[in-house]
Motif scaffolding. Structure first.
Motif, PDB file in Angstrom:
ATOM      1  N   GLY A  90       0.817  -1.200   0.000  1.00 32.58           N
ATOM      2  CA  GLY A  90       0.000   0.000   0.000  1.00 32.58           C
ATOM      3  C   GLY A  90       0.856   1.256   0.000  1.00 32.58           C
ATOM      4  O   GLY A  90       2.084   1.200   0.070  1.00 32.58           O
ATOM      5  N   GLY A  91       0.216   2.396  -0.101  1.00 33.50           N
ATOM      6  CA  GLY A  91       0.892   3.667   0.128  1.00 33.50           C
ATOM      7  C   GLY A  91       0.887   3.901   1.627  1.00 33.50           C
ATOM      8  O   GLY A  91       0.625   2.986   2.406  1.00 33.50           O
ATOM      9  N   VAL A  92       1.212   5.099   2.059  1.00 35.41           N
ATOM     10  CA  VAL A  92       1.024   5.404   3.468  1.00 35.41           C
ATOM     11  C   VAL A  92       0.060   6.584   3.535  1.00 35.41           C
ATOM     12  O   VAL A  92       0.160   7.523   2.748  1.00 35.41           O
ATOM     13  CB  VAL A  92       2.364   5.705   4.188  1.00 35.41           C
ATOM     14  N   THR A  93      -0.916   6.497   4.440  1.00 30.04           N
ATOM     15  CA  THR A  93      -1.880   7.590   4.563  1.00 30.04           C
ATOM     16  C   THR A  93      -1.192   8.805   5.181  1.00 30.04           C
ATOM     17  O   THR A  93      -0.223   8.659   5.944  1.00 30.04           O
ATOM     18  CB  THR A  93      -3.057   7.210   5.478  1.00 30.04           C
ATOM     19  N   PRO A  94      -1.666  10.009   4.880  1.00 31.60           N
ATOM     20  CA  PRO A  94      -1.073  11.212   5.477  1.00 31.60           C
ATOM     21  C   PRO A  94      -1.027  11.131   7.004  1.00 31.60           C
ATOM     22  O   PRO A  94       0.025  11.381   7.608  1.00 31.60           O
ATOM     23  CB  PRO A  94      -2.004  12.327   4.999  1.00 31.60           C
ATOM     24  N   GLY A  96      -1.165   8.509   8.906  1.00 30.61           N
ATOM     25  CA  GLY A  96      -0.298   7.420   9.358  1.00 30.61           C
ATOM     26  C   GLY A  96       1.164   7.835   9.364  1.00 30.61           C
ATOM     27  O   GLY A  96       1.910   7.572  10.316  1.00 30.61           O
ATOM     28  N   LEU A  97       1.565   8.516   8.294  1.00 26.59           N
ATOM     29  CA  LEU A  97       2.952   8.991   8.214  1.00 26.59           C
ATOM     30  C   LEU A  97       3.221  10.031   9.298  1.00 26.59           C
ATOM     31  O   LEU A  97       4.224   9.964  10.022  1.00 26.59           O
ATOM     32  CB  LEU A  97       3.215   9.586   6.827  1.00 26.59           C
ATOM     33  N   ALA A  98       2.299  10.980   9.430  1.00 32.40           N
ATOM     34  CA  ALA A  98       2.515  12.069  10.393  1.00 32.40           C
ATOM     35  C   ALA A  98       2.600  11.528  11.820  1.00 32.40           C
ATOM     36  O   ALA A  98       3.473  11.919  12.602  1.00 32.40           O
ATOM     37  CB  ALA A  98       1.390  13.100  10.259  1.00 32.40           C
ATOM     38  N   ALA A  99       1.709  10.602  12.158  1.00 33.55           N
ATOM     39  CA  ALA A  99       1.731  10.047  13.517  1.00 33.55           C
ATOM     40  C   ALA A  99       3.011   9.257  13.758  1.00 33.55           C
ATOM     41  O   ALA A  99       3.534   9.237  14.878  1.00 33.55           O
ATOM     42  CB  ALA A  99       0.495   9.169  13.740  1.00 33.55           C
ATOM     43  N   SER A 100       3.524   8.620  12.711  1.00 34.19           N
ATOM     44  CA  SER A 100       4.739   7.825  12.906  1.00 34.19           C
ATOM     45  C   SER A 100       5.954   8.719  13.165  1.00 34.19           C
ATOM     46  O   SER A 100       6.913   8.296  13.800  1.00 34.19           O
ATOM     47  CB  SER A 100       4.981   6.887  11.719  1.00 34.19           C
ATOM     48  N   VAL A 101       5.888   9.965  12.673  1.00 32.13           N
ATOM     49  CA  VAL A 101       6.983  10.895  12.961  1.00 32.13           C
ATOM     50  C   VAL A 101       7.007  11.207  14.460  1.00 32.13           C
ATOM     51  O   VAL A 101       8.057  11.204  15.109  1.00 32.13           O
ATOM     52  CB  VAL A 101       6.840  12.188  12.128  1.00 32.13           C
ATOM     53  N   ILE A 102       5.818  11.431  15.015  1.00 30.34           N
ATOM     54  CA  ILE A 102       5.751  11.704  16.466  1.00 30.34           C
ATOM     55  C   ILE A 102       6.194  10.466  17.243  1.00 30.34           C
ATOM     56  O   ILE A 102       6.970  10.555  18.197  1.00 30.34           O
ATOM     57  CB  ILE A 102       4.321  12.125  16.864  1.00 30.34           C
ATOM     58  N   ALA A 103       5.723   9.305  16.806  1.00 25.54           N
ATOM     59  CA  ALA A 103       6.127   8.071  17.498  1.00 25.54           C
ATOM     60  C   ALA A 103       7.642   7.897  17.438  1.00 25.54           C
ATOM     61  O   ALA A 103       8.266   7.427  18.398  1.00 25.54           O
ATOM     62  CB  ALA A 103       5.411   6.864  16.882  1.00 25.54           C
ATOM     63  N   GLY A 104       8.236   8.323  16.306  1.00 24.15           N
ATOM     64  CA  GLY A 104       9.688   8.240  16.189  1.00 24.15           C
ATOM     65  C   GLY A 104      10.375   9.170  17.176  1.00 24.15           C
ATOM     66  O   GLY A 104      11.374   8.809  17.794  1.00 24.15           O
ATOM     67  N   ALA A 105       9.823  10.361  17.320  1.00 24.95           N
ATOM     68  CA  ALA A 105      10.404  11.311  18.271  1.00 24.95           C
ATOM     69  C   ALA A 105      10.245  10.802  19.706  1.00 24.95           C
ATOM     70  O   ALA A 105      11.142  10.946  20.527  1.00 24.95           O
ATOM     71  CB  ALA A 105       9.741  12.674  18.110  1.00 24.95           C
ATOM     72  N   TRP A 106       9.121  10.178  19.965  1.00 23.44           N
ATOM     73  CA  TRP A 106       8.894   9.613  21.306  1.00 23.44           C
ATOM     74  C   TRP A 106       9.890   8.501  21.625  1.00 23.44           C
ATOM     75  O   TRP A 106      10.316   8.349  22.761  1.00 23.44           O
ATOM     76  CB  TRP A 106       7.487   9.013  21.395  1.00 23.44           C
TER      77      TRP A 106
END
Ligand SMILES: *Cc1c(COP(=O)(O)O)cnc(C)c1O
Length: 463
Positions: A90-94, A96-106
């Motif tokens: 699949g692609g990545v939903t907007p 989904g991508l944005a939340a994963s950036v925060i999860a990465g920072a966490w």
């Protein structure tokens, strides 16, 4: 008191690099809808640059980011272009991508509640939403893992332990040698990940009963063996080539109550299980909710970022029994949602964060619409090609279309020409002895326009 005497160098570096990475990412995404879906020879050759850095001559972090962008970005496959139809990627939903950036920072370790109250709460909420949206039994527990392969291992090992336990055999103390016979039944069309799972679970291929499948790739229920004793029945929602599913209701309801009590039914539904999330497609997976455990992916049809598999089990105690680990220093108990006791991994990313964000913002109707849209896009794709004289090998029921362009050599030549052209990307497969083009509409960002542009490019590649 937290240390507040200013931002440390490390923190400032993190902020600077994150800004640089965000800029690179934004520039990359700006090209999503226009970039070609083929990687040229010079871009491929440039990838050798990654191997030129040696451990005694490190480069600056910003230079590493620049290399990832300059060498890496041009050699990616644009799964979010709307015109990528390979595998079931699949692609990545907007969101989904944005939340994963925060999860990465966490940077949370989601193994235990005490390690991250936030990750644990989000994980629990996402797990409940998954069970609800997939219309699975409400008593089920879900947990996140690396992919459907891992989810298959988790569900199948749990089932193995459970049915042997019921037969008076404790696998955890006795192992498998000398255990009561365990019948293992699956279709000859089972996904390769299930075969690997069985190896990992200590079940050799000689011990597996492979049931023939029909011309659509569905297990033929009339050829099921008679079960007598502990059994594992492994069924499939969504054949990776055709999208068709095994006849769950016919198979499961044909078991007598005594057989059912000794049988664990696991469903590999890496993408196909999502058909159960929409009333329009649910009939294609009818009875799937009668199983005991399910494997699926959030990174396929839900378009969550990689990697994210999901295992769902209607017997939470059995899942805990098979997956629990205990050590004095971790001090878990059964009441808390300790992910390390609900799956194979101990340390793990907070994979549920983007999943929760997608489900919370799409809701039941949004998910159903997304699934339905991709199915309609696959139907339109196939119909356009059929109108132009291309052969459709099996009816489109979900998001998969299998096409043939005459003899095998011609089909392979068309696939190669499409891949070289780069307007869209499709892969090849062999279906019941014939070469076929596999079209998988798994990016929920794919529009009908994308389908029309891609179909035209494919037809042009035919000549
Ligand atoms: C993709 C797929 C798998 C494997 O899933 P991963 O997430 O790649 O591990 C298993 N079964 C089916 C039917 C699939 O389509």
């Amino acid at each position: 008191m937290p240390h507040t005497s200013g931002v440390t160098d490390m923190t400032q570096n993190k902020i600077d690099l994150l800004r640089a990475a965000t800029e690179i990412s934004v520039r990359y995404i700006e090209q999503d809808r226009t970039a070609r879906l083929s990687v040229g020879d010079s871009e491929l050759a440039a990838l050798d640059g990654f191997g030129t850095i040696d451990a005694d001559n490190p480069i600056a972090p910003a230079a590493a980011l620049a290399m990832i962008d300059h060498l890496g970005s041009p050699a990616t496959m644009r799964q979010s272009s709307g015109r990528y139809f390979g595998f079931v990627n699949g692609g990545v939903t907007p969101i989904g991508l944005a939340a994963s950036v925060i999860a990465g920072a966490w940077d949370q370790n989601a193994a235990l509640p005490i390690m991250s109250p936030a990750a644990t709460a989000i994980d629990a909420a996402a797990a409940d939403l998954i069970v609800d949206v997939l219309a699975l039994p409400h008593e089920s527990v879900a947990s996140f893992c690396g992919g459907a392969t891992i989810a298959n291992i988790t569900g199948i090992v749990t089932g193995r332990d459970h049915v042997l336990q019921q037969a008076g055999w404790d696998v955890h103390t006795k192992g498998l040698a000398g255990s009561p016979p365990l019948a293992v039944v699956l279709s000859e069309e089972a996904h390769v990940s299930v075969l690997k799972t069985l190896r990992v679970a200590g079940i050799g291929s000689d011990a597996v009963h492979r049931v023939p499948a029909d011309s659509f790739g569905r297990l033929d229920a009339t050829q099921m063996p008679t079960l007598d004793g502990p059994a594992l029945v492994i069924l499939q929602a969504g054949n990776v080539n055709t999208g068709h599913s095994d006849p769950f209701r016919a198979i499961i309801e044909s078991l007598t109550p005594q057989q059912r009590a000794q049988t664990w039914v696991h469903v590999d539904g890496a993408f196909g299980l999502w058909a159960n999330a929409t009333p329009n497609r649910r009939q294609h997976v009818d009875g799937v909710d009668l199983a005991d455990s399910w494997a699926t992916d959030a990174h396929k049809w839900l378009n969550a970022p990689y990697d994210c598999g999901v295992v769902v089990c209607r017997h939470p105690a059995a899942l805990r029994h098979s997956m629990a680990m205990n050590a004095a220093y971790v001090e878990t108990n059964d009441d808390t949602r300790s992910l390390m006791n609900l799956g194979l991994q101990m340390s793990q990313a907070a994979r549920a964060v983007p999943v929760w964000a997608i489900l919370a913002s799409e809701g039941r109707v949004g998910v159903a619409d997304a699934i339905e849209r991709t199915c309609l896009a696959a139907e339109r794709f196939a119909a356009t090609l059929v109108d132009a004289g291309v052969e459709l090998l099996t009816p489109v029921v979900l998001n998969q279309a299998l096409m043939a362009f005459g003899d095998d050599a011609t089909t392979d030549a068309v696939i190669a020409a499409v891949q070289a052209d780069g307007t869209c990307w499709v892969g090849g497969t062999t279906w019941q002895g014939r070469r076929a083009m596999r079209i998988s509409v798994s990016d929920i960002g794919t529009t009908f326009d994308d389908v029309d542009v891609a179909a035209a490019a494919i037809l042009k590649s035919r000549s």
